[in-house]
Structures are given as C-alpha cells and as structure tokens.
Design a protein around this motif. Structure first.
Motif, PDB file in Angstrom:
ATOM      1  N   GLU A 286      43.882  51.667  56.671  1.00 38.42           N
ATOM      2  CA  GLU A 286      42.139  51.746  56.302  1.00 38.42           C
ATOM      3  C   GLU A 286      41.594  52.891  56.460  1.00 38.42           C
ATOM      4  O   GLU A 286      41.349  53.379  55.283  1.00 38.42           O
ATOM      5  N   GLU A 287      41.854  53.170  57.350  1.00 42.61           N
ATOM      6  CA  GLU A 287      40.954  54.533  57.592  1.00 42.61           C
ATOM      7  C   GLU A 287      41.794  55.766  56.730  1.00 42.61           C
ATOM      8  O   GLU A 287      40.496  56.459  56.527  1.00 42.61           O
TER       9      GLU A 287
ATOM     10  N   PRO B 217      34.890  57.012  48.693  1.00 41.88           N
ATOM     11  CA  PRO B 217      34.864  55.948  49.838  1.00 41.88           C
ATOM     12  C   PRO B 217      33.324  56.450  50.412  1.00 41.88           C
ATOM     13  O   PRO B 217      33.685  57.673  50.629  1.00 41.88           O
TER      14      PRO B 217
ATOM     15  N   SER C 137      41.244  56.093  53.064  1.00 48.28           N
ATOM     16  CA  SER C 137      39.224  56.141  53.081  1.00 48.28           C
ATOM     17  C   SER C 137      39.658  57.999  53.086  1.00 48.28           C
ATOM     18  O   SER C 137      38.838  57.940  51.408  1.00 48.28           O
TER      19      SER C 137
END
Length: 448
Positions: free
Chosen positions: A133-134, A169, A137
C-alpha cells in the motif's frame, strides 16, 4: 554459512535456530576458526538490525512518522542481505526525505532502491506487511507529478487554472502536492469547489509542520480572495434587492454586477435592471431569465417569481400602450387632427415617437394653456436625441407651433386692447417684441 544463507533468504525461523546452536557451542571452537568470531558478530548485528527495523516499521505503519536519526542509528541496516529489511529501510528513508520537502531525493530512493528490490529481485511488496500500500501510494504520487507540474506551471504563468482531473495520494507529513491539486481544482470552479477545497487546505496546514512555499501561499490567498469576492458580490446584491422589493424601485446608484455562484441572485440582478429601465431593458432581461431557466429549471423563491411576473406584466402593458397610441393616432390623423370620442392614454412611452404623438394629440386637442407645455416637451426630445420625424408627425409639430403662436397672439391682442384701446396696433407690436413672438410659423406643405 547456513545461518547467513537462511537470514539472507528471509528464513528467520531457521536462521534463529541455527544461531542458537552456534551460540551453544564452546567459545573455543569459534576462536579456533579464522575470522569466525568477526563473522558471527556481524551476522548477529544484522539479525538485530532486522528486528530493530521491523519494530520501527510496525510503528511507522501506525504513526506515519519517520525519525531519520533513529533509522541511521540501526547498525548494519544499510548493508544487510535480508531484502525485507533493506526495503523497509529504503522506503522509510524515502518517506522521510519527502516529509522534509526533498521530493527529488525521495523519488530517487524509491525508484532506485525500494522499487529495484521489489520489482527486480525475488522480493515482492506483498512479502512485507503494509509495504504494498505504501509503495503504491508513493509510486502513484510520482507518476502523476509531471501532470501536476504542467498544470501548476500553467496556472502560475497565466493565473488561470486548467484544473486537474487526477487525484493524488495524500501524504499528511508534507501536503504541498495535495495543496497544489486542491488549488488547481478550487480555482477552476470557485463557486462549487472553492470553499470545500480551501477548507481541506486549511486542515492540511493545521496537521503539517511543513509551511507552503511562496507559490502555494500566493495561490491560497488568491483562492481566499476569489471566495470572499463572491460573498461580497452576493452581499451587495442582497442589500440592493432588499431596498428594491417594497416599491420595485432602485435606490441609489447601481452597485451590483452579474457574477454569482448560484442562479437566483443573477435572476434578481436581471429583474432590478429590467425595472430600472423598463423601456430599454425589460424585454432583454426577461429573455435572459427565460434562457437561464430553459437550460436548467431552478425553483425560485416566491418573492423572485412575483417580481418576474410584475416585470413581465409591466413590459406587456408597455406593448399594449404602444398599440393603443398608434391606433388612436391613425384616428386622430384621419379625422383632421381631432378626436370625436373620449380616450384614455398613459402619459409615458418607451418610444420617443410614441411619446411625441401623445404630446401632439394632447396639445392639438387641448386648450391654449396646455399647448406650450407639450410643445416644450417635444422640442426637448428633438434637442436631446437629435433625430427627425416622419412627415405626418413633423407637420403636426409645426401645426402645434402655429396653434401656440396663435394662442399667444390672441392673448396679447386682448391685452393690447385693454392697455391701449386708441393705440392698439402700436401696443400689440410692443408686446409681441417684448415676448419675442416673431413671425407666425409657416404652415407645413402637407397641411396647406
């Protein structure tokens, strides 16, 4: 060797078990092997770095905060062969640079370290909790940066926002890019998006220690000014509208414009302009209102609808009065400049020709006392607007001049006979000179 291999392959369970076995051996065995102790200490340091980095990573996933000194203080973190540790370290380092405003450095580390590890080795982002996820983004952020930069540069160069249809993001620690996105969107549609985007920007400012740069700060002020202008415009209109409502009359000079965020204030501006100049603008303003409502019907307040109806009725009445004066004029001319029937006319008309026709009917049909007043009104219109009338009107103006002259001549004749019955001709000449009578106006050729 097996322990190091397991560690490098991220088989931490096996590595830990093998390390325990090694530590359970007699120390003299370790010392008997050349450089064994140094290798063991190095491996132990790297395994500790793994655990330290894992703890920092788990905290980071919760807080989204990076302490760069703490990261640098983890001995061996940069040189471990265990890829998950390297990925965590490199991503948090990139994140830290981004938070401190060094976006170029953050992008370089993400692309040349983190992404190389997760895309060009056996490691995958799914192998590290939260890393997928990091990375997604931050990767999406940098992929959209060129598009954002192009739109922002256009905005700075032209002061006109081209908008921005992407969605970046959000990284709360440094919301500069998100602020630019919000400013581009808010500036392109101040009415609908301006207030909400400004509120979001203020929230981001409050949550971040990073101050907006000069360009962003300038555009934040510009957005605030645009929103305030819209609010000020509406306040001015509302004040004018409140004064207008009781008698449908404009009080003072026109101070409102046509720029509003919703339709009803604009319609009210059109209504007031229509009433202020019924002759020149009523029909045009009613057409503008119809055009607005035709595009998208908006439910208006009762008072607004009432004033629209009043303006429409007033405009229609002016049209009725126009037809009425024309019909009566035709009868007036046909009957030799007299009317055999009673008539009821309004006193004011939009068209100057109709106004003059009204004055002629009244002046030629009325008494000697009324004639001069109507003739003065006609001559004022001629002097003000500098145009000539058609022959039927022009000749009757001349006829009214003759009537006025004859009425005055008759009055002066009576006065001369009273004042000098024995010298009537001489006294009449004196009075005519005194009152600047001049010669009797010539009869218009069509009236001869």
């Amino acid at each position: 060797i097996n322990t190091n291999s397991s560690f490098c392959q991220s088989d931490m369970t096996n590595a830990a078990n093998l390390l325990e076995e090694i530590k359970g051996m007699d120390v003299r065995v370790h010392e008997a092997i050349p450089k064994y102790v140094e290798k063991l200490e190095d491996l132990d340091t790297k395994i500790k770095a793994y655990h330290s980095m894992d703890a920092i990573w788990k905290r980071f996933l919760q807080t989204k905060e990076v302490d760069q000194e703490e990261l640098e203080g983890v001995k061996g973190a940069k040189s471990v062969c265990e890829k998950r540790t390297l990925a965590k370290y490199s991503y948090m380092t990139a994140y830290g640079h981004f938070c401190r405003g060094d976006i170029a450095k953050a992008k370089d580390i993400l692309e040349n370290r983190t992404l190389r590890l997760t895309e060009k080795t056996s490691l995958r982002v799914k192998d590290v909790e939260g890393l997928g996820e990091e990375v997604a983004s931050m990767k999406a952020l940098f992929q959209n940066m060129s598009k954002l930069d192009a739109a922002w540069n256009t905005y700075m160069r032209t002061d006109v926002s081209p908008g921005f249809d992407g969605e970046l993001p959000l990284f709360p620690c440094n919301p500069t890019l998100s602020m630019k996105e919000l400013l581009l969107k808010g500036a392109v549609d101040v009415c609908n998006l301006g207030p909400s985007t400004l509120a979001k920007i203020e929230e981001l400012q409050a949550a971040s220690s990073v101050k907006p740069d000069k360009e962003v700060a300038k555009k934040i002020k510009a957005l605030e000014a645009a929103i305030n202008k819209n609010e000020d415009n509406l306040a001015v209109l509302n004040k004018a509208w409140a004064a207008f409502i009781p008698n449908s009359e404009m009080i003072g000079r026109r101070s409102y414009g046509y720029e509003y965020c919703t339709k009803e204030p604009l319609i009210r501006a059109y209504i007031m302009d229509g009433f202020a100049n019924v002759c020149g603008m009523a029909e045009e303003m009613l057409d503008e209102i119809d055009a607005l409502q035709s595009k998208e019907m908006t439910e208006l307040e009762d008072i607004t609808m009432m004033k629209i109806n009043e303006l429409s009725e007033l405009s229609q009445q002016y049209q009725i009065d126009k037809v009425k004066i024309e019909d009566l004029w035709e009868k007036f001319v046909a009957q030799g400049d007299v009317l055999s029937e009673d008539y009821d006319l309004v006193h004011d008309y939009c068209d100057n020709v109709h106004q003059v026709k009204y004055y002629l009917i009244e002046g030629l049909s009325g008494s000697c006392e009324q004639g001069p007043q109507y003739l003065e009104e006609i001559e004022e219109i001629q002097a003000t607007y500098e145009f000539t009338f058609l022959e039927d009107v022009d000749c009757r103006i001349q006829k009214l001049r003759i009537k006025v002259w004859e009425c005055r001549h008759q009055a002066l004749s009576k006065l001369a006979r009273l004042e000098a019955p024995d010298a009537y001709e001489g006294r009449l000449a004196e009075l005519m000179e005194k009152y600047e009578m001049g010669e009797r106006p010539e009869v218009c050729s069509s009236n001869e």
